[in-house]
Design a protein around this motif. Structure first.
Motif, PDB file in Angstrom:
ATOM      1  N   TYR A   1       0.799  -1.478   0.101  1.00 36.74           N
ATOM      2  CA  TYR A   1       0.138   0.135   0.148  1.00 36.74           C
ATOM      3  C   TYR A   1       1.004   1.183   0.064  1.00 36.74           C
ATOM      4  CZ  TYR A   1       1.045   0.279   5.072  1.00 36.74           C
ATOM      5  OH  TYR A   1       1.757   0.490   6.219  1.00 36.74           O
ATOM      6  N   TYR A   2       0.115   2.282  -0.241  1.00 38.78           N
ATOM      7  CA  TYR A   2       0.819   3.619  -0.221  1.00 38.78           C
ATOM      8  C   TYR A   2      -0.227   4.826   0.365  1.00 38.78           C
ATOM      9  CZ  TYR A   2       2.544   8.219  -2.371  1.00 38.78           C
ATOM     10  OH  TYR A   2       2.900   9.286  -2.495  1.00 38.78           O
ATOM     11  N   LEU A   3       0.415   5.506   1.171  1.00 33.96           N
ATOM     12  CA  LEU A   3      -0.203   6.578   1.694  1.00 33.96           C
ATOM     13  C   LEU A   3       0.334   8.048   1.874  1.00 33.96           C
ATOM     14  CD1 LEU A   3      -1.569   4.868   4.977  1.00 33.96           C
ATOM     15  CD2 LEU A   3      -2.973   5.604   2.984  1.00 33.96           C
ATOM     16  N   ASP A   4      -0.130   8.884   1.320  1.00 31.91           N
ATOM     17  CA  ASP A   4       0.282  10.449   1.379  1.00 31.91           C
ATOM     18  C   ASP A   4      -0.769  11.371   1.964  1.00 31.91           C
ATOM     19  OD1 ASP A   4       1.625  12.623   0.712  1.00 31.91           O
ATOM     20  OD2 ASP A   4       1.766  12.683  -1.182  1.00 31.91           O
ATOM     21  N   ALA A   5      -0.342  11.909   3.026  1.00 33.56           N
ATOM     22  CA  ALA A   5      -1.296  12.684   3.715  1.00 33.56           C
ATOM     23  C   ALA A   5      -0.472  14.298   3.855  1.00 33.56           C
ATOM     24  CB  ALA A   5      -1.434  12.302   5.138  1.00 33.56           C
ATOM     25  N   ARG A   6      -1.390  15.315   3.267  1.00 30.88           N
ATOM     26  CA  ARG A   6      -0.766  16.792   3.688  1.00 30.88           C
ATOM     27  C   ARG A   6      -1.848  17.576   4.262  1.00 30.88           C
ATOM     28  NH1 ARG A   6       2.644  17.165  -2.113  1.00 30.88           N
ATOM     29  NH2 ARG A   6       3.059  15.202  -2.327  1.00 30.88           N
ATOM     30  N   PHE A   7      -1.318  18.542   4.944  1.00 30.62           N
ATOM     31  CA  PHE A   7      -2.079  19.569   5.433  1.00 30.62           C
ATOM     32  C   PHE A   7      -1.325  20.869   5.527  1.00 30.62           C
ATOM     33  CE2 PHE A   7      -2.806  21.874   9.702  1.00 30.62           C
ATOM     34  CZ  PHE A   7      -4.147  22.192   9.451  1.00 30.62           C
ATOM     35  N   VAL A   8      -2.173  21.892   4.928  1.00 33.45           N
ATOM     36  CA  VAL A   8      -1.502  22.999   4.359  1.00 33.45           C
ATOM     37  C   VAL A   8      -2.504  24.316   5.037  1.00 33.45           C
ATOM     38  CG1 VAL A   8      -0.808  24.535   2.415  1.00 33.45           C
ATOM     39  CG2 VAL A   8      -0.715  22.145   2.232  1.00 33.45           C
ATOM     40  N   PRO A   9      -2.021  24.757   6.348  1.00 37.87           N
ATOM     41  CA  PRO A   9      -2.976  25.874   6.813  1.00 37.87           C
ATOM     42  C   PRO A   9      -2.316  27.289   6.122  1.00 37.87           C
ATOM     43  CG  PRO A   9      -1.106  25.342   8.213  1.00 37.87           C
ATOM     44  CD  PRO A   9      -1.169  24.061   7.134  1.00 37.87           C
ATOM     45  N   PHE A  10      -2.890  28.117   5.836  1.00 37.49           N
ATOM     46  CA  PHE A  10      -2.725  29.379   5.267  1.00 37.49           C
ATOM     47  C   PHE A  10      -3.129  30.469   6.034  1.00 37.49           C
ATOM     48  CE2 PHE A  10      -5.751  27.268   2.619  1.00 37.49           C
ATOM     49  CZ  PHE A  10      -6.759  28.319   2.404  1.00 37.49           C
ATOM     50  N   ILE A  11      -2.558  31.739   5.973  1.00 39.93           N
ATOM     51  CA  ILE A  11      -2.851  32.832   6.735  1.00 39.93           C
ATOM     52  C   ILE A  11      -2.796  34.082   5.382  1.00 39.93           C
ATOM     53  CG2 ILE A  11      -2.396  34.743   8.502  1.00 39.93           C
ATOM     54  CD1 ILE A  11      -0.934  32.428   9.801  1.00 39.93           C
ATOM     55  N   GLY A  12      -3.954  34.421   5.393  1.00 42.42           N
ATOM     56  CA  GLY A  12      -4.317  35.397   4.558  1.00 42.42           C
ATOM     57  C   GLY A  12      -3.261  36.875   4.757  1.00 42.42           C
ATOM     58  N   VAL A  13      -2.787  37.359   3.923  1.00 41.92           N
ATOM     59  CA  VAL A  13      -2.073  38.770   3.969  1.00 41.92           C
ATOM     60  C   VAL A  13      -2.827  39.697   2.947  1.00 41.92           C
ATOM     61  CG1 VAL A  13      -0.066  39.948   3.706  1.00 41.92           C
ATOM     62  CG2 VAL A  13      -0.010  37.565   4.634  1.00 41.92           C
ATOM     63  N   ASP A  14      -2.844  41.143   3.474  1.00 42.31           N
ATOM     64  CA  ASP A  14      -3.481  42.296   2.738  1.00 42.31           C
ATOM     65  C   ASP A  14      -4.624  41.782   2.230  1.00 42.31           C
ATOM     66  OD1 ASP A  14      -1.110  43.714   2.907  1.00 42.31           O
ATOM     67  OD2 ASP A  14      -0.399  42.892   0.766  1.00 42.31           O
ATOM     68  N   GLY A  15      -5.677  41.442   3.187  1.00 40.92           N
ATOM     69  CA  GLY A  15      -6.981  41.165   2.712  1.00 40.92           C
ATOM     70  C   GLY A  15      -7.490  39.674   2.254  1.00 40.92           C
ATOM     71  N   SER A  16      -6.494  38.776   2.040  1.00 39.33           N
ATOM     72  CA  SER A  16      -6.747  37.409   1.606  1.00 39.33           C
ATOM     73  C   SER A  16      -7.168  36.594   2.742  1.00 39.33           C
ATOM     74  CB  SER A  16      -5.532  36.640   1.011  1.00 39.33           C
ATOM     75  OG  SER A  16      -5.062  37.470   0.014  1.00 39.33           O
ATOM     76  N   LYS A  17      -8.201  35.779   2.543  1.00 39.34           N
ATOM     77  CA  LYS A  17      -8.946  35.136   3.904  1.00 39.34           C
ATOM     78  C   LYS A  17      -7.621  33.646   4.158  1.00 39.34           C
ATOM     79  CE  LYS A  17     -12.521  37.525   3.552  1.00 39.34           C
ATOM     80  NZ  LYS A  17     -12.708  38.665   4.634  1.00 39.34           N
ATOM     81  N   SER A  18      -8.000  33.532   5.478  1.00 40.66           N
ATOM     82  CA  SER A  18      -7.286  32.198   6.145  1.00 40.66           C
ATOM     83  C   SER A  18      -7.915  31.074   6.006  1.00 40.66           C
ATOM     84  CB  SER A  18      -6.716  32.514   7.505  1.00 40.66           C
ATOM     85  OG  SER A  18      -6.010  33.805   7.433  1.00 40.66           O
ATOM     86  N   GLY A  19      -7.178  29.939   6.177  1.00 37.64           N
ATOM     87  CA  GLY A  19      -7.851  28.643   6.038  1.00 37.64           C
ATOM     88  C   GLY A  19      -6.953  27.407   6.015  1.00 37.64           C
ATOM     89  N   ALA A  20      -7.329  26.417   5.454  1.00 38.80           N
ATOM     90  CA  ALA A  20      -6.545  25.129   5.457  1.00 38.80           C
ATOM     91  C   ALA A  20      -7.047  24.138   4.366  1.00 38.80           C
ATOM     92  CB  ALA A  20      -6.216  24.543   6.713  1.00 38.80           C
ATOM     93  N   GLN A  21      -6.124  23.565   3.747  1.00 43.00           N
ATOM     94  CA  GLN A  21      -6.212  22.611   2.820  1.00 43.00           C
ATOM     95  C   GLN A  21      -5.610  21.204   3.289  1.00 43.00           C
ATOM     96  OE1 GLN A  21      -3.508  21.809  -0.728  1.00 43.00           O
ATOM     97  NE2 GLN A  21      -5.397  22.437  -2.050  1.00 43.00           N
ATOM     98  N   VAL A  22      -6.786  20.117   3.219  1.00 43.51           N
ATOM     99  CA  VAL A  22      -6.159  18.875   3.319  1.00 43.51           C
ATOM    100  C   VAL A  22      -6.326  17.980   2.299  1.00 43.51           C
ATOM    101  CG1 VAL A  22      -6.783  16.712   4.999  1.00 43.51           C
ATOM    102  CG2 VAL A  22      -7.192  19.350   5.871  1.00 43.51           C
ATOM    103  N   LYS A  23      -5.258  17.155   2.062  1.00 42.89           N
ATOM    104  CA  LYS A  23      -5.352  16.152   1.100  1.00 42.89           C
ATOM    105  C   LYS A  23      -4.778  14.856   1.508  1.00 42.89           C
ATOM    106  CE  LYS A  23      -3.903  19.168  -2.944  1.00 42.89           C
ATOM    107  NZ  LYS A  23      -2.976  19.218  -4.076  1.00 42.89           N
TER     108      LYS A  23
END
Length: 300
Positions: free
Chosen positions: A126-148
């Motif tokens: 088997y193969y597993l690849d897990a990713r978590f990408v939190p992002f903080i918005g700058v200059d009006g961009s919104k913050s959040g997170a991406q999960v794969k």
């Protein structure tokens, strides 16, 4: 790749990609540099530096992005590693919501476990690849997170590996901002060789006023039956399903499409199987017709 840049086993990797040459759309391109310095924090810990510049001209959006990051990679065994980084990303995007610029201070956590018996043509494991990408918005961009999450499993019927069952599941979710408040490069589309064969690349998204946007929720499922005809030639039957949703999780109301088909593989020593897949859309309202895909190695 340079494997001994400064004489202490530093690894410098340079990547460049160009696509769309001679086509009707703009040229896609990517340039990336990554420098890994071994044993900087311990015998199993590397630090790395990453620079990327990319131009994307996809069906439902265009984007130019630049990113720089510094990170640490920990090798736990021959089959398991994890890495984390922090950096800055700037994206100029144009999609159904208009032309906007996004700026993020971005983290990235990734873990990969690879227990396949063969990377290019697995028959067991088997193969597993897990990713978590939190992002903080700058200059009006919104913050959040991406999960794969990308998971693959292989099972051989019998000891000769002549018939193999293979399955793949891809999950994705964007948590936080609305569709209009996040870069389309972080949203999800479905279709093409990496998700649902039989449909054009990234053709499935979420209908919004004026067009199609990427989704915040994503699920792709693929199954294959691989059977050897001779020592060199194998035949493959496959079915792919993809779902995209405007919320962070897919449901029975999500946009969906599927495709199925047949493929042939020819094993080349030292390289892996040469792949040809013929796929037809099963559902999803597509009029694309028969699609074909050529590559090296199994589709997953």
């Amino acid at each position: 790749m340079h494997r001994n840049l400064f004489g202490n086993a530093e690894k410098l990797r340079f990547e460049m990609r160009l696509s769309g040459l001679g086509g009707t759309s703009d040229i896609d391109g990517r340039i990336a540099l990554r420098l890994d310095r071994p044993a900087t924090l311990g015998p199993d810990d590397n630090t790395y530096y990453l620079l990327e510049v990319e131009r994307l001209d996809e069906e439902h959006y265009k984007a130019t992005r630049g990113m720089g990051a510094i990170g640490v990679r920990r090798v736990f065994s021959d089959t398991l590693f994890a890495e984390g980084s922090i950096g800055f990303e700037s994206i100029l995007a144009e999609d159904v919501f208009g032309k906007r610029r996004f700026k993020y201070i971005e983290g990235s956590l990734r873990a990969e476990s690879d227990r396949r018996n063969n990377r290019v043509s697995a028959t067991r494991g088997y193969y597993l690849d897990a990713r978590f990408v939190p992002f903080i918005g700058v200059d009006g961009s919104k913050s959040g997170a991406q999960v794969k999450l990308d998971g693959r499993i292989y099972y051989s019927l019998g000891s000769s590996d002549r018939v193999v069952l293979a399955g793949r599941m891809q999950l994705g979710s964007v948590i936080g901002p609305s569709l209009a408040d996040v870069s389309p490069t972080k949203l999800f589309f479905s279709g093409g060789a990496g998700s649902v064969r039989g449909h054009e690349y990234q053709s499935l998204g979420v209908p919004v006023t004026g067009g199609i946007a990427g989704g915040k929720g994503y699920l792709a499922l693929s199954t294959e039956v691989r059977g050897k005809v001779t020592d060199k030639i194998s035949l493959v039957g496959f079915y792919d399903l993809g779902l995209v949703d405007e919320s962070s999780f897919v449901s029975s109301a999500s946009q969906r499409h599927s495709g199925a088909g047949l493929g042939i593989r020819y094993d080349v020593s030292g390289i892996g199987p040469l792949r040809l897949d013929l796929a037809y859309p099963v559902d999803g309202g597509s009029d694309d017709g028969l699609q074909f895909y050529i590559g090296i190695g199994q589709s997953f």
